[in-house]
Design an enzyme around this catalytic site. Structure first.
Site, PDB file in Angstrom:
ATOM      1  N   HIS A  62       0.795  -1.241   0.000  1.00  0.00           N
ATOM      2  CA  HIS A  62       0.000   0.000   0.000  1.00  0.00           C
ATOM      3  C   HIS A  62       0.830   1.295   0.000  1.00  0.00           C
ATOM      4  O   HIS A  62       1.135   1.849   1.051  1.00  0.00           O
ATOM      5  CB  HIS A  62      -0.948   0.021   1.198  1.00  0.00           C
ATOM      6  CG  HIS A  62      -1.934   1.145   1.129  1.00  0.00           C
ATOM      7  ND1 HIS A  62      -3.052   1.100   0.326  1.00  0.00           N
ATOM      8  CD2 HIS A  62      -1.962   2.369   1.720  1.00  0.00           C
ATOM      9  CE1 HIS A  62      -3.719   2.222   0.440  1.00  0.00           C
ATOM     10  NE2 HIS A  62      -3.092   3.023   1.271  1.00  0.00           N
ATOM     11  N   HIS A  65      -6.758   8.724  -3.068  1.00  0.00           N
ATOM     12  CA  HIS A  65      -7.580   8.783  -1.852  1.00  0.00           C
ATOM     13  C   HIS A  65      -7.023   9.638  -0.709  1.00  0.00           C
ATOM     14  O   HIS A  65      -7.692   9.768   0.324  1.00  0.00           O
ATOM     15  CB  HIS A  65      -7.940   7.378  -1.356  1.00  0.00           C
ATOM     16  CG  HIS A  65      -6.776   6.560  -0.885  1.00  0.00           C
ATOM     17  ND1 HIS A  65      -6.289   5.484  -1.595  1.00  0.00           N
ATOM     18  CD2 HIS A  65      -6.019   6.626   0.217  1.00  0.00           C
ATOM     19  CE1 HIS A  65      -5.285   4.937  -0.935  1.00  0.00           C
ATOM     20  NE2 HIS A  65      -5.090   5.612   0.173  1.00  0.00           N
ATOM     21  N   ASP A 107       0.700   5.040  -0.720  1.00  0.00           N
ATOM     22  CA  ASP A 107      -0.151   6.180  -1.029  1.00  0.00           C
ATOM     23  C   ASP A 107       0.544   7.024  -2.094  1.00  0.00           C
ATOM     24  O   ASP A 107       1.720   7.385  -1.934  1.00  0.00           O
ATOM     25  CB  ASP A 107      -0.414   6.986   0.246  1.00  0.00           C
ATOM     26  CG  ASP A 107      -1.318   6.213   1.196  1.00  0.00           C
ATOM     27  OD1 ASP A 107      -2.443   5.889   0.796  1.00  0.00           O
ATOM     28  OD2 ASP A 107      -0.887   5.897   2.326  1.00  0.00           O
ATOM     29  N   ASP A 124      -7.996   1.188   1.317  1.00  0.00           N
ATOM     30  CA  ASP A 124      -7.967   2.410   2.117  1.00  0.00           C
ATOM     31  C   ASP A 124      -8.711   3.520   1.397  1.00  0.00           C
ATOM     32  O   ASP A 124      -8.126   4.257   0.626  1.00  0.00           O
ATOM     33  CB  ASP A 124      -6.486   2.808   2.305  1.00  0.00           C
ATOM     34  CG  ASP A 124      -6.333   4.051   3.154  1.00  0.00           C
ATOM     35  OD1 ASP A 124      -7.263   4.383   3.901  1.00  0.00           O
ATOM     36  OD2 ASP A 124      -5.266   4.689   3.060  1.00  0.00           O
TER      37      ASP A 124
HETATM   38 ZN   LIG Z   1      -3.848   4.969   1.724  1.00  0.00          ZN
END
Ligand SMILES: [Zn+2]
Length: 1089
Positions: free
Chosen positions: A291, A613, A293, A403
């Site tokens: 993950h 996100h 970001d 997420d």
């Molecule tokens: Zn995230």
């Protein structure tokens, strides 16, 4: 002799007659607590297992020689650039910085003779920040995390020759979570942070000690976390204590003896992937992931490096751990890697081909799903799936979004239309009011489409593969009545680099325990997420269902934070829709006009990236918004130049003023449009028609019979009036709004609409993310100065009011009423300029209305979501702040009021009060979020009947005003080409709930394609039509193009079924809230002009 037990030989024992010594019961708590002491740091570390981890260390000259080059400012130079500079000598314990700078180290290693025959040699490098190891010829090999995490790089065998070997380390002055000061990672970054290189040494590791560490860690966890009433717990505690007692500091043989004892609990196979070959049914499928970001507490530019570092790690780790499979999402990150790190991309590609590195998700980024418009959600999938297909030969089957801050009710439909029938997420487990009741279920969209949804019961997407994570994969599973399998996502996220060797070693031992002792759910590695869902799909028909939105009971502030970014998102979605439609028309009309596919791709990829996100929701640091401002500015600049090209082809130009005869209005909306356009300072004309270019007519008014009027009634009360509405304004608030047609007062007696209210906005922790329920208790009305007349024209009147918020902040509000045109619903328009310099305050605007309903309607992507206007249950109350798109609506039988907006997403309806959220002022992670000047527009639209096409269309029109154009001088065309009949349209007898939303060219048309996927002969046009109101909607599409064939398609533009096409027409027949895509194949070479 029946009934007697036959005599049996008993085992002989030497059980003594008398007890030789007292034996006590193990005092469980103390023996459990003791376990950590065996391998923890601190006061025991020189006398416990830790002291035997290494067999030798070489540091400093001549074994580890260091030189450094500091990259200027915050630049992130390439390897070639970096090594072309002069390096200066440096040493361990030096400091580097400040935050966000880059430092390149030349590291010359010479393995001393005493270490050359050791079993495992590693470089340990720790500067408490992220780094990348490069070969001396510029190959990126492996990432480093820092702070004790992933600080090891295994030295190649060739380094054991006693000679000097050079590598480079690229140091990034940020940690995994950016550069927050102190321990609170969401605080704005400290620009003056420095990092000390605390370790750069060659270490000979003792593999037995390392393995014993993991053995005792996991058996110790079994002793601590298995239930006290299980024999498995007691056995674990006994064994781990026997290991501790058997250990002798300095005695390497004792390590082997300890490991032998561990085998009694773990079995004999945990030293390799063989442990997974027992053939027993596994319930927990472990999948590595990392993950990352795309931006958050660091800028996009750093993410590009995080990707290269993390994915290199995984390719490397896969060589040593054959059971490791790694799922990885976000096509955008693959694209960055491909462009910036071709060596790593090739490595990844090889692992993808082997099935080990598993592209997943099908979307461009892991985007927000509350805020992007419908077409954006489709493009996330279109761009994502096309990237995967063109680079790896395969589309994804699973939408992967662990997420995100809420889940749009149309996602299952859009997933199915993008070739995906599975959905993985996790964030809903963060709900802070109601616990979501399912782990595995069918999630059903507004139109009835479903996907299998799984939320990993370990309730994390970046687990450390602890014993407890495996255990919770069963103990927190909420759908055991239907299925007892689950996914365990492990691996460090955000630059932590994904799974570590420790994770893999721990999981081997967990599996060993399941097979050898039991009780722990059996974990398996080596499968894929697709395998997991394949098995679920076999029984998915009986899974429970969840209809509609998966409302996230947290992070409600993200509908409002970073207003400018959200406004840019809305504007760019409008612009892209217009441009694609116009460029499609132009490219079909005029073969010499080249459909600007590259520009569209660039613009879409930018807009999709900013929908990440943490970006669009507003939860990133300031640097990210500096970046996104630039990205959007480029989008608008490209859009302008594309529009110029289109106008040239159409023979028109944008103007500020012209005459009725010399002007036209640009209309990109798919219905008969009638409205006023300003043609000069004081004059307006009526634009009317259905094509993209509407003729203008004189708007007949006079001073005696104006289309709209304003007068001062009494004591600061102004009355604005047109033939449909009468509005009373006092001190900026609307005290009366009278609908003449319906003979109905909309504002409850004594109440005030367009009333600004301000709230204290201090959530429990996540400032930019959250607004908490108690903010409602702090409501304060803002009072305004006297209202004044602002504009008094025959076709439009307005009044202006200033509202003081504080010594630093104020609002200037213009309430205007435009002359009504027959057949069109009139509305009150409000334009506000907010100068905003507040701290932890939330600004909203309220509209109490004379309408009563227990449900309000909110526009969402391709549809409407109904949400309660009351607080009956905790589930209702949790929705105290919700997401809307262009409108929110409160309707009772026969009548309703809609609030339209041009850039806002937060809303609440409580009883009969509608409340649009305007601005927040959180101070973390961006200390300056939303400070400055904002321009916001909204409108109050009363309507006869309940929510219907009037609202849907006016909301579109409010976001897409008519544009004044005139003939372009020098364009070579003497007159404007008037398209009074659009080349493609829904016929007037079609259901008004149908919206022809997107018109674009086929992605792979020979004259459009950029070659990612095979080109297709001929020219095609894609139409996207949806039912906007939730009923079966039928209609007819008529086109003037020379169409050869019409097919219904999915959003990836695969043709699904050919439709009858006759006399330039075909029928559309949509289910409630269905999104339909049609592909019109045009005759080639026979272009109708
Ligand atoms: Zn995230």
């Amino acid at each position: 002799m029946g009934g007697q037990t036959p005599f049996q030989t008993k085992p002989t024992t030497d059980y003594p007659t008398r007890a030789p010594k007292p034996v006590g019961q193990l005092i469980s708590g103390i023996y459990k607590e003791r376990i950590g002491q065996f391998y923890d740091g601190g006061q025991w570390e020189h006398n416990n297992l830790r002291a035997m981890m290494n067999e030798g260390i070489a540091m400093g000259h001549p074994h580890v020689k260091l030189w450094v080059w500091d990259a200027p400012d915050q630049s992130r130079p390439t390897f070639d650039d970096a090594v072309s500079h002069e390096f200066k000598e440096t040493s361990v314990f030096s400091w580097f910085g400040p935050a966000w700078t880059t430092h390149w180290f030349k590291v010359v290693l010479t393995v001393p003779e005493g270490l050359r025959d050791k079993r495992l040699l590693e470089l340990h490098w720790d500067a408490n920040n992220e780094g990348m190891i490069w070969t001396d010829d510029g190959k990126p090999l492996q990432g480093l995390t820092g702070g004790g995490e992933r600080i090891e790089w295994i030295l190649p065998e060739s380094f054991r020759d006693g000679k000097e070997h050079t590598i480079y380390v690229e140091m990034a002055c940020n940690g995994m979570f950016g550069n927050a000061p102190g321990g609170d990672s969401i605080q704005p970054p400290d620009p003056n942070k420095y990092f000390q290189l605390s370790k750069a040494e060659i270490v000979a590791v003792n593999p037995d000690a390392r393995q014993l560490w993991i053995d005792t860690w996991i058996i110790g966890d079994a002793a601590k976390e298995f239930p006290q009433d299980s024999w498995e717990q007691h056995k674990a505690l006994k064994i781990v204590n026997r290991i501790i007692e058997t250990f002798e500091l300095g005695n390497k043989d004792s390590l082997k003896a300890c490991r032998k004892i561990a085998e009694e609990y773990l079995g004999t196979n945990v030293n390799s992937a063989k442990v997974y070959d027992s053939g027993k049914e596994a319930l927990v499928i472990g999948i590595g992931n990392c993950h990352i970001d795309s931006c958050w507490l660091w800028p996009f530019a750093e993410t590009k490096r995080k990707v290269a570092r993390s994915w290199s790690n995984q390719c490397d780790l896969m060589e040593r751990y054959p059971e490791l499979n790694f799922a990885c999402s976000q096509a955008q990150q693959y694209k960055w890697l491909k462009e910036l790190y071709p060596y790593v991309f090739e490595r990844v590609k090889k692992k993808v081909a082997e099935g080990r590195f598993q592209p997943i998700g099908g979307s461009w980024v892991e985007h927000d799903t509350n805020l992007p418009g419908g077409e954006s959600l489709i493009r996330q999938f279109l761009y994502g799936q096309r990237f995967y297909e063109s680079n790896f030969g395969k589309r994804c089957q699973t939408f992967w979004l662990p997420d995100t801050f809420g889940y749009s009710s149309q996602l299952p439909q859009l997933c199915r239309l993008s070739g995906m029938s599975r959905f993985l997420t996790q964030k809903l487990s963060w709900n802070n009011i109601n616990k979501f009741p399912h782990t595995t279920f069918n999630w059903v969209a507004l139109d009835g489409s479903q996907v299998i949804c799984h939320m990993p019961p370990a309730e994390t997407y970046t687990s450390d593969a602890h014993f407890g994570d495996v255990k919770r994969s069963m103990s927190q599973h909420k759908s055991l009545d239907q299925d007892h399998t689950s996914l365990l996502l492990f691996g460090k996220g955000d630059g932590g680099g994904g799974p570590t060797w420790q994770h893999l070693e721990k999981l081997r031992r967990c599996r060993g325990i399941s097979d050898n002792v039991g009780l722990l759910p059996r974990v398996h590695l080596g499968n894929s997420v697709d395998d997991f869902f394949d098995r679920l799909e076999l029984k998915a028909n009986s899974f429970v269902t969840w209809y509609g939105e998966l409302y996230f009971e947290l992070h409600r502030g993200t509908y409002t934070t970073q207003a400018n970014n959200k406004r840019n998102n809305r504007k760019s979605e409008v612009v892209l829709r217009d441009l694609e439609l116009l460029a499609t028309f132009a490219s079909i009309r005029d073969k010499s006009y080249k459909y600007p596919k590259k520009e569209f791709d660039d613009m879409w990829e930018s807009v999709l990236l900013c929908q990440f996100h943490d970006c669009l929701p507003g939860s990133s640091i300031e640097m990210c918004y500096d970046d996104s401002n630039k990205i959007y500015a480029e989008v608008f600049q490209t859009a302008e130049s594309v529009l110029k090209g289109i106008f040239k082809t159409l023979g028109v130009a944008e103007v500020k003023s012209t005459t009725v005869a010399g002007g036209v209005a640009l209309n990109t909306l798919p219905w008969h449009r009638k409205g006023l356009v300003d043609i000069s300072e004081n004059e307006a004309a009526v634009a009317c028609g259905t094509g993209p270019l509407l003729n203008l007519r004189t708007f007949k008014t006079s001073a005696e019979s104006p289309g709209a009027s304003v007068r001062k009634a009494s004591n600061g009360v102004y009355v604005l009036e047109n033939s449909q509405l009468k509005v009373e304004v006092e001190a900026g608030c609307i005290t009366s709004l009278y609908d003449k047609k319906s003979d109905r007062e909309i504002i409850p007696k004594g109440q005030k609409a367009n009333q600004y209210v301000i709230f204290d906005d201090k959530p429990l922790y996540w400032q930019a993310w959250d607004v908490e329920v108690y903010h409602l208790d702090t409501r304060k009305e803002l009072s305004s100065s006297e209202t004044k007349v602002h504009e008094e024209k025959n076709h439009r009147v307005s009044v202006v009011t200033e509202t003081k918020i504080s010594d630093k902040s104020y609002i200037e509000t213009i309430i205007s009423l435009t002359a009504s045109v027959s057949g069109e619903q009139s509305y009150v328009e409000v334009t506000s300029k907010v100068v905003w310099h507040e701290t932890m305050k939330f600004l909203k605007i309220e509209f109490p209305v004379n309408v009563r309903s227990t449900e309000a309607n909110y526009e969402t992507q391709f549809g409407i979501v109904k949400r309660p206007t009351h607080y009956n249950t905790s589930w209702d109350m949790a929705k105290f702040e919700v997401c809307c798109h262009r409108f929110a609506d409160l309707s009772e039988h026969g009548y309703g009021v809609s609030i339209l907006n041009d850039s806002k997403y937060g809303f609440a309806t409580v009883g009969s009060t509608m409340r649009l959220s305007l601005l927040r002022s959180p101070k973390a992670p961006d200390a300056n979020a939303d400070m400055g000047t904002h321009h916001i527009r909204w409108a109050i639209l009363p309507h006869q009947g309940s929510l219907g096409p009037t609202t849907v269309r006016k909301a579109f029109e409010f976001n897409n005003p008519l544009k004044l154009l005139s003939s372009a001088p020098g364009s070579g065309r003497s007159t404007v080409v008037i398209d009074d009949v659009p080349p493609v349209q829904l016929t007037s007898d079609s259901d008004k709930a149908l919206v022809l939303d997107t018109i674009k060219r086929g992605e792979d048309d020979a004259d459009v394609s950029r070659g990612e996927l095979p080109k297709k002969d001929g020219r095609s046009v894609i139409l996207r039509i949806y039912d906007s109101l939730g009923g079966r909607a039928r209609g007819t599409i008529a086109t003037t193009w020379d169409v050869k064939k019409v097919s219904k398609a999915n959003v990836l533009e695969d043709e699904i079924e050919e439709l009858p096409f006759k006399d330039g027409k075909f029928d559309v027949d949509l289910n409630p809230f269905e999104v339909a895509t049609y592909k019109l194949q045009l005759a080639w070479g026979n272009v109708k002009l």
